[in-house]
Scaffold this motif. Sequence first.
Motif, short mmCIF file in Angstrom:
data_model
loop_
_atom_site.label_atom_id
_atom_site.label_comp_id
_atom_site.label_asym_id
_atom_site.label_seq_id
_atom_site.Cartn_x
_atom_site.Cartn_y
_atom_site.Cartn_z
N ASP A 101 0.85 -1.17 0.00
CA ASP A 101 0.00 0.00 0.00
C ASP A 101 0.89 1.24 0.00
OD1 ASP A 101 -2.88 1.14 0.67
OD2 ASP A 101 -1.43 2.20 1.93
N GLU A 103 0.68 4.08 1.34
CA GLU A 103 0.85 4.68 2.66
C GLU A 103 1.88 3.91 3.49
OE1 GLU A 103 -2.66 5.36 4.87
OE2 GLU A 103 -3.57 6.67 3.36
N GLN A 106 5.22 5.01 2.23
CA GLN A 106 5.55 6.32 2.78
C GLN A 106 6.03 6.23 4.23
OE1 GLN A 106 2.21 8.99 2.37
NE2 GLN A 106 3.23 10.17 0.78
N ASP A 107 5.28 5.49 5.04
CA ASP A 107 5.64 5.35 6.45
C ASP A 107 7.01 4.69 6.60
OD1 ASP A 107 3.25 6.51 7.15
OD2 ASP A 107 2.24 4.61 7.62
N GLN A 158 5.76 5.30 -5.66
CA GLN A 158 5.25 4.56 -4.50
C GLN A 158 4.06 3.66 -4.82
OE1 GLN A 158 4.90 7.21 -1.10
NE2 GLN A 158 6.85 8.19 -1.58
N ARG A 188 -0.33 -4.44 7.99
CA ARG A 188 -0.23 -3.81 6.67
C ARG A 188 0.91 -4.34 5.82
NH1 ARG A 188 0.30 2.33 6.94
NH2 ARG A 188 1.45 2.04 8.92
#
Length: 295
Positions: A101, A103, A106-107, A158, A188
């Motif tokens: 994912d 996100e 990014q994390d 991404q 995740r």
Amino acid sequence: MTDTGQNGHNPGRPPASRIRLVVSDMDGTILTPEKQVTRESIAAIQTLKKAGVPVCFVSSRPPGGMEMYFDALGVHTPYGALNGGTIFNADRTIRSRLSLDPEAVQDTLLMLKVHQIDAWLFRGHEWLVTNATGAYVEPEARAIRMTPTAVPSFNDYQQEVGKVTGASADYEALERQELEIGQLLQGRASVARSCKCFLDITPLNANKGYALRQLASFYNIPIEEVACIGDMNNDVPMLSIGGLSIAMGQAKPDVAAQAHFITASNSENGWAKAMEQFVLPRVAPLSDIAGKTVS
């Protein structure tokens, strides 16, 4: 060579008495510390092949870094790259693919940046870096015979990421980030070190247990009749479910605890010895699988 008895993760699961498929890690397992394959391992693969038992590989490597060994090993079977998140057919076409994912990507990138750990992105056949002079870029490029693409930032890349790798010579920092990023991305993504200098973040189901199930399904073989062998944390998902699980001699205790047996290290021909002692006495031919060829 040590027999550890029943599986430490599930003591009620005895080692399989019948093996029809072998799924193996590469680095630290069939590859020597010098990233070579031995004559003994090649001979063991040929013996398994003659018995009708295919050998498939699953690795944190990108596909090209795996394929470079296949001719020498004499295998042309499906394989799992990027820690098992992308399954390839023998002809290099993609059979199935999982992606992180955005996100989660990014994390992960933020955490690695905060802790000054180089980040790499893998998307299909692409290897993207922002620091082309990072300490491990050149050695890894040589090891997998692949040149990374340097980009100014990962902002536009991404989507469809199969793996994020954190590379650092600070092994303790990577060990800490395995826990911290693992907690951050719980539910995740899968987070595990593939060696002391690399931390791999892959899609939640993109682990070697998932790959083992996919490869067993391809051959229509229950996982109870699959032998698997590995040495690192990212091998645990397959070692903990395989019908016959083997840890390399240099594996850490928490990895070895998942295995039925421990073989010699990868500097002592442990892969070939494991096939001879633990796998070959249990092989059963695949003559009942119509339409599948072992190569």
